[in-house]
Write an enzyme that holds these catalytic residues in place. Sequence first.
Site, PDB file in Angstrom:
ATOM      1  N   ARG A  57      15.653-117.227  -0.098  1.00 58.51           N
ATOM      2  CA  ARG A  57      16.260-116.971  -1.419  1.00 58.51           C
ATOM      3  C   ARG A  57      17.824-117.467  -1.311  1.00 58.51           C
ATOM      4  O   ARG A  57      18.133-118.035  -2.114  1.00 58.51           O
ATOM      5  CB  ARG A  57      15.891-115.764  -1.773  1.00 58.51           C
ATOM      6  CG  ARG A  57      14.452-115.508  -2.173  1.00 58.51           C
ATOM      7  CD  ARG A  57      14.328-114.078  -3.002  1.00 58.51           C
ATOM      8  NE  ARG A  57      15.092-114.262  -4.249  1.00 58.51           N
ATOM      9  CZ  ARG A  57      15.373-113.358  -5.131  1.00 58.51           C
ATOM     10  NH1 ARG A  57      15.271-112.251  -4.650  1.00 58.51           N
ATOM     11  NH2 ARG A  57      15.861-113.592  -6.158  1.00 58.51           N
ATOM     12  N   GLN A  92      21.474-108.810 -14.281  1.00 58.55           N
ATOM     13  CA  GLN A  92      20.341-108.345 -13.264  1.00 58.55           C
ATOM     14  C   GLN A  92      20.225-109.470 -12.083  1.00 58.55           C
ATOM     15  O   GLN A  92      19.439-109.228 -11.033  1.00 58.55           O
ATOM     16  CB  GLN A  92      19.137-108.002 -13.948  1.00 58.55           C
ATOM     17  CG  GLN A  92      19.152-107.031 -15.225  1.00 58.55           C
ATOM     18  CD  GLN A  92      17.947-107.016 -16.090  1.00 58.55           C
ATOM     19  OE1 GLN A  92      17.918-107.720 -16.845  1.00 58.55           O
ATOM     20  NE2 GLN A  92      16.919-106.336 -15.561  1.00 58.55           N
ATOM     21  N   ASN A  93      20.826-110.639 -12.105  1.00 60.68           N
ATOM     22  CA  ASN A  93      20.419-111.524 -11.157  1.00 60.68           C
ATOM     23  C   ASN A  93      21.424-111.346  -9.896  1.00 60.68           C
ATOM     24  O   ASN A  93      22.487-110.775  -9.820  1.00 60.68           O
ATOM     25  CB  ASN A  93      20.914-112.963 -11.862  1.00 60.68           C
ATOM     26  CG  ASN A  93      19.926-113.143 -12.860  1.00 60.68           C
ATOM     27  OD1 ASN A  93      18.846-112.753 -12.999  1.00 60.68           O
ATOM     28  ND2 ASN A  93      20.312-113.921 -13.992  1.00 60.68           N
ATOM     29  N   HIS A 110      22.016-105.216 -10.084  1.00 59.44           N
ATOM     30  CA  HIS A 110      21.080-105.037  -8.978  1.00 59.44           C
ATOM     31  C   HIS A 110      21.668-105.834  -7.462  1.00 59.44           C
ATOM     32  O   HIS A 110      20.726-106.039  -6.691  1.00 59.44           O
ATOM     33  CB  HIS A 110      19.882-106.026  -9.589  1.00 59.44           C
ATOM     34  CG  HIS A 110      19.233-105.135 -10.434  1.00 59.44           C
ATOM     35  ND1 HIS A 110      18.400-105.771 -11.234  1.00 59.44           N
ATOM     36  CD2 HIS A 110      19.324-104.069 -10.921  1.00 59.44           C
ATOM     37  CE1 HIS A 110      17.713-105.070 -12.199  1.00 59.44           C
ATOM     38  NE2 HIS A 110      18.598-103.850 -12.106  1.00 59.44           N
ATOM     39  N   CYS A 140      31.278-102.086  12.160  1.00 63.83           N
ATOM     40  CA  CYS A 140      30.929-101.191  13.399  1.00 63.83           C
ATOM     41  C   CYS A 140      30.458-101.776  14.815  1.00 63.83           C
ATOM     42  O   CYS A 140      30.255-101.167  15.651  1.00 63.83           O
ATOM     43  CB  CYS A 140      30.269 -99.982  12.674  1.00 63.83           C
ATOM     44  SG  CYS A 140      28.583-100.270  12.385  1.00 63.83           S
ATOM     45  N   SER A 179      13.492-109.848 -19.036  1.00 68.32           N
ATOM     46  CA  SER A 179      12.042-109.483 -19.298  1.00 68.32           C
ATOM     47  C   SER A 179      11.880-108.149 -20.194  1.00 68.32           C
ATOM     48  O   SER A 179      10.743-108.179 -20.588  1.00 68.32           O
ATOM     49  CB  SER A 179      11.301-109.144 -17.768  1.00 68.32           C
ATOM     50  OG  SER A 179      11.748-107.878 -17.147  1.00 68.32           O
TER      51      SER A 179
END
Length: 237
Positions: A57, A92-93, A110, A140, A179
């Site tokens: 992705r 939201q992307n 998101h 770390c 949506s």
Amino acid sequence: MTRNVFVLTGAGISAESGLGTFRDTDGVWARFDPMRLATPEGFAADPVLVHDFYNHRRCDARAAAPNPAHAALARLEAGLAERGGRLFLCTQNIDDLHERAGSRHVVHMHGELLRARCTACGTETVWHEDLTVETACPHCTRVGGMRPDVVWFGEMPKHLDAIDEALAEADLFVAIGTSGAVYPAAGYVAQARAFGIPTLALTLDEADNARMFEAIRLGRASETVPALADELLSGTA
């Protein structure tokens, strides 16, 4: 003239850039199991599988280009600022197409695909490369604890206080390519109406919460968003 505009964008605005939507019949979650790929439990059970999914992705997002809808929102942000107004762009992307189109202030509720988070120390960092179970945290140095800095099912969305504050100050609420099925974002239209704010949906197909909007414009985001930007900047909307 409308001065403060709250815009919520969803997967539909990036679909014309070649990035898949999630909840359509041929969307991402119709082809892949979200419980295995987008939950803390799925990551704990098979981190190799989850990393492979998000590495693909990430590669797709880097290869995609912003479309006219992204560019129009960047133009609207600049134009409203020149007039003493504000565009609050909440997405939201998890892609960075808004930023690459020129938007300067984007709230990713998101999370972001091009960021990573260490599950050991909690440090978040910009990350454009692949993640693997061998990746060490740059803070770390622990190996194996890095994950995409995205919000998975069962996790709390980011920046909720800032979103609520901006929504209360808006003169117009616009949802683009959403949506209407994922909360809390799907509930923002009801929140806006409770504040007495006009609501508008720009969408290719009617969303699940379409009945909540006072106005709906159907069409491709690459056409409807530039048209709305022109109207708002000319004072005709």
